[in-house]
Design a protein around this motif. Structure first.
Motif, PDB file in Angstrom:
ATOM      1  N   ASP A   1      42.348  43.505  39.439  1.00  0.00           N
ATOM      2  CA  ASP A   1      43.011  43.348  38.141  1.00  0.00           C
ATOM      3  C   ASP A   1      44.091  42.281  38.215  1.00  0.00           C
TER       4      ASP A   1
ATOM      5  N   GLU B   1      36.254  39.216  36.623  1.00  0.00           N
ATOM      6  CA  GLU B   1      35.817  40.568  36.258  1.00  0.00           C
ATOM      7  C   GLU B   1      35.468  40.659  34.781  1.00  0.00           C
TER       8      GLU B   1
ATOM      9  N   ASP C   1      41.439  39.637  36.323  1.00  0.00           N
ATOM     10  CA  ASP C   1      41.224  40.728  35.378  1.00  0.00           C
ATOM     11  C   ASP C   1      40.408  40.321  34.152  1.00  0.00           C
ATOM     12  N   LYS C   2      39.675  41.293  33.644  1.00  0.00           N
ATOM     13  CA  LYS C   2      38.782  41.005  32.521  1.00  0.00           C
ATOM     14  C   LYS C   2      39.515  40.591  31.258  1.00  0.00           C
TER      15      LYS C   2
END
Ligand code: C2E
Ligand code: MG
Ligand code: MG
Ligand code: MG
Length: 291
Positions: free
Chosen positions: A182, A238, A204-205
């Motif tokens: 993250d 991600e 992180d997404k």
């Protein structure tokens, strides 16, 4: 909301707090039972090389099938498990199970086996002085080589220094790779990357979601890949959900990604059944990145 009305307000808060505390206690009790009765399982999600689409690693993600509540999300029970310490037992179970699975893949899939298995580790586990020894004994017991294991830690877990950082150093000395999960959402301090032996940044997404939108939205994703390149670290994007995001990430310099676009987390034996699909297709130009 009706319960919040005027005079009922004080009462509502008290009752609400009781509910929450009771709910948490119940969840922890149930988690103990879950550990003993096989309600926990692992799902596996591929981490792929963008140049050739091959699976370079697999992240293990815990799943809990509760007999009454149904599937309980790790986002709901991991934080509570951390606060009560039961995460130590849950985490040990995850580690053993993932390492056994990694050895099984090596035995059954040979060269097609995922190169590395990535396991999430909580702050509470890192704070245990004996954690690196536990990991070493799991590796010895399962026969998995240390370099086939990646442990994912968060910035917040190692931010304070102390035992958590010592544990990460011990793990790294064992030959285990360390991923910062993250990345960009916690106590993001680039100084951390100089004091903690990190090998992989998992971007992180939240920085991937907005990447194909107009405007400045790719700025952070772009800055983070440059930091990783400058420091000689690997980077994984991600939460990649679309081909457009994957293409844009590649253009920015990313060579590894994870997300629903490439494969959702799946339990065995479905995961292995889908593996050949995930690795299908002739490798294209470009060096396969090292996770
Ligand atoms: P994480 O380690 O960052 O794992 C990635 C999460 O994003 C997973 O959620 C995964 O299912 C989800 N995900 C993957 N691809 C996509 C995508 O394309 N779009 C979206 N929207 N989501 C995607 P999951 O499995 O619900 O796990 C949530 C978090 O719970 C994990 O985040 C991790 O922090 C924690 N967790 C899961 N398993 C474990 C475990 O065994 N131990 C510990 N300590 N924490 C765990
Ligand atoms: Mg993770
Ligand atoms: Mg993550
Ligand atoms: Mg995440």
């Amino acid at each position: 909301a009706a319960k919040r009305a005027r005079n009922g307000r004080q009462h509502w808060y008290a009752a609400h707090l009781d509910d929450e505390a009771g709910e948490r206690l119940e969840l922890i009790e149930d988690l103990r039972v879950a550990l003993e009765t096989g309600q926990l399982s692992l799902a596996y999600q591929p981490i792929v090389s963008l140049p050739d689409g091959r699976v370079v690693a697999v992240e293990a993600l815990i799943r809990w099938q509760h007999p009454v509540r149904g599937a309980v999300s790790p986002a709901a029970f991991i934080p509570i498990a951390e606060q009560t310490g039961i995460i130590l037992e849950v985490g040990a179970w995850v580690l053993r199970t993932a390492c056994v699975q990694a050895v099984t893949w090596r035995d059954t899939l040979g060269a097609e086996a995922p190169g590395r298995v990535s396991v999430n580790v909580s702050a509470r586990q890192l704070a245990e002085p004996g954690f690196a020894d536990l990991v070493a004994s799991v590796l010895a017991w399962t026969g998995l080589d240390a370099h086939h294991l990646v442990l994912e830690v968060t910035e917040t877990a190692v931010f304070g220094g102390g035992q958590a950082v010592r544990t990460v150093q011990e793990l790294h000395e064992l030959g285990i790779k360390i991923a910062l999960d993250d990345f960009g959402t916690g106590h993001s301090s680039l100084g951390l990357l100089q004091t903690v032996p990190v090998d992989i940044l998992k971007v992180d997404k939240s920085f991937v979601e907005t990447i194909t939108m107009a405007g400045r939205h790719a700025v952070i994703a772009s800055a983070l890949i440059q930091v990783s390149q400058g420091l000689g670290l690997s980077a994984v994007a991600e939460g990649v959900e679309t081909a457009e995001q994957a293409a844009e990430l590649y253009r920015l310099g990313y060579r590894m990604a994870q997300g629903f676009h490439f494969g959702r987390p799946a339990a065995e034996p479905d995961f292995t059944r889908r593996m050949p699909l995930a690795v299908a297709g002739r490798p294209q130009a470009g060096r396969r990145p090292d996770y």
